[in-house]
Motif scaffolding. Structure first.
Motif, PDB file in Angstrom:
ATOM      1  N   GLY B  37       0.806  -1.226   0.000  1.00 29.37           N
ATOM      2  CA  GLY B  37       0.000   0.000   0.000  1.00 29.37           C
ATOM      3  C   GLY B  37       0.831   1.264   0.000  1.00 29.37           C
ATOM      4  N   LYS B  38       2.151   1.139  -0.161  1.00 28.82           N
ATOM      5  CA  LYS B  38       2.980   2.348  -0.051  1.00 28.82           C
ATOM      6  C   LYS B  38       2.780   3.298  -1.234  1.00 28.82           C
ATOM      7  CE  LYS B  38       7.118  -0.213  -1.562  1.00 28.82           C
ATOM      8  NZ  LYS B  38       6.383  -1.328  -2.196  1.00 28.82           N
ATOM      9  N   THR B  39       2.729   2.755  -2.463  1.00 32.52           N
ATOM     10  CA  THR B  39       2.523   3.638  -3.617  1.00 32.52           C
ATOM     11  C   THR B  39       1.114   4.225  -3.601  1.00 32.52           C
ATOM     12  OG1 THR B  39       4.197   2.535  -4.929  1.00 32.52           O
ATOM     13  CG2 THR B  39       2.526   3.738  -6.150  1.00 32.52           C
ATOM     14  N   THR B  40       0.130   3.412  -3.196  1.00 35.44           N
ATOM     15  CA  THR B  40      -1.239   3.927  -3.105  1.00 35.44           C
ATOM     16  C   THR B  40      -1.289   5.105  -2.125  1.00 35.44           C
ATOM     17  OG1 THR B  40      -2.017   1.699  -3.494  1.00 35.44           O
ATOM     18  CG2 THR B  40      -3.631   3.264  -2.662  1.00 35.44           C
ATOM     19  N   THR B  41      -0.601   4.963  -0.993  1.00 31.69           N
ATOM     20  CA  THR B  41      -0.560   6.053  -0.013  1.00 31.69           C
ATOM     21  C   THR B  41      -0.007   7.321  -0.661  1.00 31.69           C
ATOM     22  OG1 THR B  41      -0.106   4.400   1.664  1.00 31.69           O
ATOM     23  CG2 THR B  41       0.279   6.682   2.275  1.00 31.69           C
ATOM     24  N   LEU B  42       1.085   7.153  -1.407  1.00 30.76           N
ATOM     25  CA  LEU B  42       1.723   8.307  -2.042  1.00 30.76           C
ATOM     26  C   LEU B  42       0.790   8.935  -3.087  1.00 30.76           C
ATOM     27  CD1 LEU B  42       4.579   9.446  -1.616  1.00 30.76           C
ATOM     28  CD2 LEU B  42       5.241   8.402  -3.769  1.00 30.76           C
ATOM     29  N   ARG B  43       0.069   8.077  -3.818  1.00 31.53           N
ATOM     30  CA  ARG B  43      -0.833   8.585  -4.862  1.00 31.53           C
ATOM     31  C   ARG B  43      -2.040   9.304  -4.258  1.00 31.53           C
ATOM     32  NH1 ARG B  43      -0.387   6.956  -9.980  1.00 31.53           N
ATOM     33  NH2 ARG B  43      -2.629   6.854 -10.280  1.00 31.53           N
ATOM     34  N   ILE B  44      -2.468   8.839  -3.096  1.00 36.47           N
ATOM     35  CA  ILE B  44      -3.566   9.542  -2.415  1.00 36.47           C
ATOM     36  C   ILE B  44      -3.067  10.901  -1.933  1.00 36.47           C
ATOM     37  CG2 ILE B  44      -5.048   9.524  -0.362  1.00 36.47           C
ATOM     38  CD1 ILE B  44      -5.285   6.499  -0.691  1.00 36.47           C
ATOM     39  N   LEU B  45      -1.843  10.905  -1.419  1.00 37.51           N
ATOM     40  CA  LEU B  45      -1.237  12.155  -0.961  1.00 37.51           C
ATOM     41  C   LEU B  45      -1.134  13.149  -2.119  1.00 37.51           C
ATOM     42  CD1 LEU B  45      -0.168  12.980   1.769  1.00 37.51           C
ATOM     43  CD2 LEU B  45       2.056  12.068   1.155  1.00 37.51           C
ATOM     44  N   ALA B  46      -0.731  12.650  -3.288  1.00 38.33           N
ATOM     45  CA  ALA B  46      -0.540  13.517  -4.452  1.00 38.33           C
ATOM     46  C   ALA B  46      -1.869  13.971  -5.041  1.00 38.33           C
ATOM     47  CB  ALA B  46       0.271  12.781  -5.517  1.00 38.33           C
ATOM     48  N   GLY B  54     -10.931  10.507   5.918  1.00 33.19           N
ATOM     49  CA  GLY B  54      -9.676  11.069   6.413  1.00 33.19           C
ATOM     50  C   GLY B  54      -9.337  12.379   5.732  1.00 33.19           C
ATOM     51  N   ARG B  55      -8.274  13.026   6.242  1.00 29.97           N
ATOM     52  CA  ARG B  55      -7.895  14.335   5.721  1.00 29.97           C
ATOM     53  C   ARG B  55      -6.434  14.353   5.319  1.00 29.97           C
ATOM     54  NH1 ARG B  55      -9.094  19.344   9.064  1.00 29.97           N
ATOM     55  NH2 ARG B  55      -7.736  18.343  10.606  1.00 29.97           N
ATOM     56  N   ILE B  56      -6.133  15.176   4.323  1.00 32.04           N
ATOM     57  CA  ILE B  56      -4.743  15.407   3.957  1.00 32.04           C
ATOM     58  C   ILE B  56      -4.429  16.854   4.298  1.00 32.04           C
ATOM     59  CG2 ILE B  56      -3.133  15.570   2.024  1.00 32.04           C
ATOM     60  CD1 ILE B  56      -4.975  13.251   0.843  1.00 32.04           C
ATOM     61  N   LEU B  57      -3.384  17.059   5.073  1.00 36.01           N
ATOM     62  CA  LEU B  57      -3.045  18.404   5.539  1.00 36.01           C
ATOM     63  C   LEU B  57      -1.724  18.863   4.949  1.00 36.01           C
ATOM     64  CD1 LEU B  57      -3.991  17.887   9.280  1.00 36.01           C
ATOM     65  CD2 LEU B  57      -5.309  19.104   7.542  1.00 36.01           C
ATOM     66  N   LEU B  58      -1.727  20.109   4.492  1.00 31.53           N
ATOM     67  CA  LEU B  58      -0.499  20.710   3.955  1.00 31.53           C
ATOM     68  C   LEU B  58      -0.298  22.021   4.695  1.00 31.53           C
ATOM     69  CD1 LEU B  58      -0.190  20.631   0.068  1.00 31.53           C
ATOM     70  CD2 LEU B  58       1.634  20.412   1.742  1.00 31.53           C
ATOM     71  N   ASP B  59       0.732  22.136   5.475  1.00 34.55           N
ATOM     72  CA  ASP B  59       0.983  23.330   6.283  1.00 34.55           C
ATOM     73  C   ASP B  59      -0.282  23.744   7.039  1.00 34.55           C
ATOM     74  OD1 ASP B  59       3.513  23.338   5.207  1.00 34.55           O
ATOM     75  OD2 ASP B  59       2.918  24.614   3.520  1.00 34.55           O
ATOM     76  N   GLY B  60      -0.950  22.784   7.602  1.00 32.82           N
ATOM     77  CA  GLY B  60      -2.124  23.068   8.413  1.00 32.82           C
ATOM     78  C   GLY B  60      -3.408  23.247   7.618  1.00 32.82           C
ATOM     79  N   THR B  64      -7.662  17.952   1.179  1.00 37.34           N
ATOM     80  CA  THR B  64      -8.263  16.688   0.746  1.00 37.34           C
ATOM     81  C   THR B  64      -9.106  16.867  -0.514  1.00 37.34           C
ATOM     82  OG1 THR B  64      -8.495  16.347   3.115  1.00 37.34           O
ATOM     83  CG2 THR B  64      -9.400  14.642   1.673  1.00 37.34           C
ATOM     84  N   ALA B  65      -9.815  17.997  -0.610  1.00 33.95           N
ATOM     85  CA  ALA B  65     -10.725  18.182  -1.742  1.00 33.95           C
ATOM     86  C   ALA B  65     -10.023  18.806  -2.945  1.00 33.95           C
ATOM     87  CB  ALA B  65     -11.896  19.060  -1.314  1.00 33.95           C
ATOM     88  N   LEU B  66      -8.769  19.218  -2.769  1.00 35.51           N
ATOM     89  CA  LEU B  66      -8.069  19.864  -3.897  1.00 35.51           C
ATOM     90  C   LEU B  66      -7.631  18.832  -4.923  1.00 35.51           C
ATOM     91  CD1 LEU B  66      -5.572  22.570  -2.559  1.00 35.51           C
ATOM     92  CD2 LEU B  66      -7.748  22.902  -3.700  1.00 35.51           C
ATOM     93  N   PRO B  67      -7.802  19.138  -6.236  1.00 32.48           N
ATOM     94  CA  PRO B  67      -7.272  18.214  -7.242  1.00 32.48           C
ATOM     95  C   PRO B  67      -5.738  18.261  -7.249  1.00 32.48           C
ATOM     96  CG  PRO B  67      -8.132  20.180  -8.299  1.00 32.48           C
ATOM     97  CD  PRO B  67      -8.475  20.288  -6.850  1.00 32.48           C
TER      98      PRO B  67
END
Lengths: 540, 331
Positions: B37-46, B54-60, B64-67
């Motif tokens: 699941g490591k590449t999938t994790t990275l692709r979700i992050l990207a 869940g949420r993806i945070l960038l500098d606070g 998550t909703a950004l393309p």
């Protein structure tokens, strides 16, 4: 994902199905349901119907087998050997396929006919043309390029490293061909067989002219029921029978491509051997092959040119001059054609250009939506126009929509739908060859959708798209059925003009027009082909 | 800072659940076998794939909703995926073109980045003339050009031959340290993970098996799986080890397994565990011995040379005996 696919399918079916239904059901509206059923039964109880069905099948099968057999070595050379004139061979062999059937008919008659070049050269009295043999001959000339391109495409997919593995395991050449290459190339061969079969099965012009009363395909019978017997229900019944048989073949093609679908392997490598690096024997065989194919395809077309410049006993430009002056002898050429040469030229190019833009845009949109995904049922739907004869579809478009939409719009739509399976197949292959990762890379760099299309997709896909465009353009230019059926003679393109000239026994001017047509298409091919090299600015 | 908060992604045959954060200047490695699941994790992050929750945070900021194209993350693909129709300079400038950076500024930035990755003068080279290592460095430069908020690397060394890998690793580390950009690095190679990372997350079947600094994970792994993944390990039943060593099993409720790394095993002529060499391998700087003992076969690494068949004694220093959670039930 599901919704987008359903939308594509619906839009496509909405274009394709109603006209076909209109033709199939026209008789019911005209004659009432009971009478219609009786008409149907009557058509199906005729021996002639089944003789036509059998003849359609047999001639299509023979034509397909011969086309594929002739194309097989050429496909191998195209994909594996960098012989001199390789690109030219690939472009030029497509020429007969994109010629209007009228030109191929004229070509076959003037070369293989009783008074044709071949008999004159050999001093024989071969009677090839007005028979099943003539039909098959014309079909092979027509469809050679289809088989060539499909099989060469398959051969190009084969990873060169597989051959190297086989070499490293000490396999002999014969065994490699049998156990490695044959299974890998088989799907392309089967697809080529099925597609050529379909084209020949619904062949119209060639069979109409060469078959006489003895040999008629279902397509010709539909036409005769419609315009000679004025029997709408009969035509509908035959169209139904033809549709069912073609549908079965399309499903077969789909099954083949599904069973043999292979995911492209990352890091696949294909190399084409250099001309100088192969043995003299191979070079000789390759040269001989292309010489024979060149003669087979282009001697008949050449004989059109020959006869256009020798309208009587001696050399003359009379026929060509008539195209500019509008007169030959006491005949008013423009009155026969009902358009001037400039008008024909502009109309033909304009319609073809618009149709090609329409077809390629639609194919590109569909291929992008499906990129990298296997949606067998949708691919089947996209291939459906192959199963519908152009006579049936054009007739349906006319019955259904003429009066509500301008004829030109209907012609463009009809041509786009009929050319769609071929163009879509090639565009889809091109689009799928661009890995999604490239677009993801562009996305990760912040590129919005249109920017990605402009800066990554179009430049990388350019060659494939230009090929598809050329193909769509040529198919539209050669179209005769839709233009004549829907345009009611108001839209005059090259094939319509030639048809009229032949009708008025002005063979020489028709041949001169044919020469113009061949020259135009050849020129377009060479120009478009040379602009689509590599990735553009760089040639390394 | 870039982070994933309680990210869950369900597939018919796979379930991914991760939660981690990468601080400024930090390299966090997702280490795992293929299918972990490591590449999938990275692709979700990207942003190439979506998570179910869940949420993806960038500098606070919640992105998550950004393309993908709006996240501003540099991504380096496993096979680099350089645009084949563009040359080196145009590839690097691609992200700058997107941002409508002026031509002269693009040129300046491209030269700067080429210098950073050690490819000065490569601007006009066609992609197909580059070696694998050069392609990788161009891919890194391309990802860095628009000034991303974090760098995501998907197995960037897997297509490089072993001899070149080490210098490229050092190089990448130097670039990352210089820019202090938060970096997520995906690999299946423990050597790369140990060398490059500030922290490592070991992924197994879609879940984080263990996490920590390279040293923590190597010397004090939490589970049997993590212990084996990061290197050779002697994993033994705790009770037997304590019995042989003559220690009291003071906490019978503790983990049932103990681990000791081969280089921590003390090999000598005297010690509590009798042993006989059954196999040995010579690695130049060290010898690796397989020894037959009452605890079963034990692997030991030492600089001292012994003859095969020699009767020796082993000792396990208590500070290097690591209790492990058994992971056998994972199958």
């Amino acid at each position: 994902m599901g919704r987008r696919h359903a939308l594509i399918a619906l839009a496509f079916l909405a274009l394709l199905v109603p006209p076909v239904v209109a033709v199939l059901g026209a008789g019911a509206l005209e004659r009432g349901l009971l009478q219609w059923v009786e008409d149907l039964l009557q058509v199906f109880s005729r021996g002639a119907t089944w003789r036509s069905a059998r003849f359609s099948l047999v001639q299509a099968a023979v034509s397909a087998i011969l086309s594929v057999a002739l194309a097989l070595p050429g496909a191998y050379y195209l994909a594996n050997l960098r012989f001199p004139g390789r690109r030219m061979a690939e472009s030029l062999t497509l020429l007969p396929f994109v010629m209007p059937s009228l030109i191929v008919i004229l070509a076959v008659i003037s070369f293989y006919g009783r008074a044709g070049v071949l008999n004159q050269l050999l001093g024989t009295d071969l009677r090839l043309v007005y028979s099943a043999a003539g039909i098959i001959l014309a079909h092979v000339i027509f469809n050679y390029a289809v088989a060539l391109r499909i099989i060469a495409g398959g051969w190009r997919q084969i990873d060169t490293r597989l051959r190297e593995v086989s070499l490293s395991l000490g396999e002999s050449g014969g065994s490699r061909l049998l156990h490695l290459h044959a299974p890998l190339i088989l799907p392309s061969i089967l697809t080529a067989l099925a597609i050529v079969f379909l084209y020949c099965f619904v062949s119209f012009g060639v069979v109409l002219v060469f078959g006489g009363v003895q040999f008629a395909t279902l397509e010709v019978r539909i036409y005769q029921e419609m315009f000679t017997s004025l029997n709408l229900s009969g035509a509908g019944a035959l169209a139904l029978l033809q549709l069912a048989m073609c549908g079965a073949v399309v499903i077969l093609i789909q099954l083949i491509s599904e069973t043999h679908r292979r995911e492209s392997v990352a890091g696949r490598r294909t190399t084409v051997r250099h001309w100088a690096s192969v043995r003299p024997r191979v070079r000789l065989a390759c040269t001989a092959y292309w010489a024979v194919v060149g003669l087979f395809l282009f001697a008949p077309l050449g004989s059109i040119v020959l006869r256009a410049f020798r309208p009587g006993a001696g050399w003359s430009l009379r026929a060509f001059q008539a195209l500019w002056t509008g007169r030959i002898g006491d005949r008013e050429v423009y009155e026969i054609i009902r358009a001037s040469f400039t008008e024909i030229l502009l109309t033909s190019l304009g319609v073809a250009l618009l149709a090609a833009v329409l077809t390629v845009s639609a194919a590109l949109a569909a291929a992008r939506a499906l990129r990298g995904r296997t949606v067998p049922w949708l691919d089947t739907i996209m291939r459906m126009p192959l199963a519908v004869s152009s006579v049936t579809f054009s007739l349906g478009m006319r019955l259904l929509w003429l009066g509500r939409f301008p004829a030109l719009t209907l012609i463009l739509l009809t041509q786009a739908v009929m050319a769609f399976p071929l163009v879509f197949g090639s565009v889809r292959q091109t689009v799928d060859a661009l890995p999604r990762r490239y677009l993801e890379a562009a996305r990760s760099l912040g590129a919005p959708p249109l920017f990605r299309i402009r800066t990554v997709e179009l430049p990388v896909l350019r060659r494939g798209l230009v090929n598809a465009f050329t193909f769509a353009f040529a198919l539209s230019l050669a179209d005769f059925t839709a233009i004549l059926t829907i345009g009611r003679g108001e839209v005059v393109t090259f094939p319509v003009a030639m048809y009229r000239l032949i009708g008025f026994q002005s063979f020489d001017v028709a041949l001169a027009l044919g020469v113009w047509y061949i020259a135009l298409v050849a020129l377009a091919f060479i120009v478009i082909d040379s602009t689509a090299t590599g990735y553009g600015r760089r040639s390394s | 800072m870039i982070g994933m908060e309680q990210i869950v992604r369900r597939y018919p045959d796979f379930h991914l659940e991760v939660d981690f954060a990468v601080q400024k200047g930090e390299i966090v490695t997702l280490l795992g076998h293929s299918g972990s699941g490591k590449t999938t994790t990275l692709r979700i992050l990207a942003g190439f794939e979506k998570s179910d929750t869940g949420r993806i945070l960038l500098d606070g900021e919640d992105v998550t909703a950004l393309p993908a194209q709006k996240r501003g993350l540099g991504y380096v693909f496993q096979d680099y995926t350089l645009f084949p129709h563009l040359d080196v300079g145009e590839n690097i400038a691609y992200g700058l073109r997107v941002k409508k950076v002026s031509r002269p500024e693009q040129g300046r930035r491209v030269r700067e980045l080429l210098e950073l990755v050690g490819l000065e003068g490569f601007e006009n080279r066609p992609i197909e003339t580059l070696s694998g290592g050069e392609q990788q460095r161009v891919a890194v430069a391309r990802a860095l050009a628009p000034g991303p908020r974090a760098l995501l690397l998907d197995e960037p060394f897997s297509a490089i031959d072993t001899e070149r890998r080490e210098s490229l690793r050092r190089h990448l580390l130097r670039v990352q340290r210089e820019l202090r950009i938060p970096t997520v690095f995906v690999t299946h190679s423990r050597t790369e993970a140990l060398f490059l990372s500030d922290r490592i997350l070991i992924l197994r079947e879609g879940a984080v098996e263990d996490a920590g600094t390279p040293q923590q994970l190597y010397e004090h792994p939490r589970t049997e799986y993590a212990a084996r993944f990061l290197g050779a390990a002697n994993i033994l039943p705790r009770e037997e080890v304590l019995r042989v060593l003559g220690d009291d099993p003071d906490n019978p409720a503790g983990p049932a397994l103990l681990m000791i790394r081969p280089e921590r095993v003390r090999v000598s002529r005297t010690g509590p565990i009798p042993a006989r060499i059954t196999d040995r391998a010579y690695y130049g700087a060290w010898h690796e011995y397989t020894l037959d003992t009452p605890l079963g076969p034990i692997l030991a690494v030492t600089g001292t040379h012994y003859e095969p068949g020699a009767a020796l004694s082993l000792d396990f220093p208590r500070e290097h005996l690591v209790p492990l959670v058994s992971t056998a039930h994972y199958g």
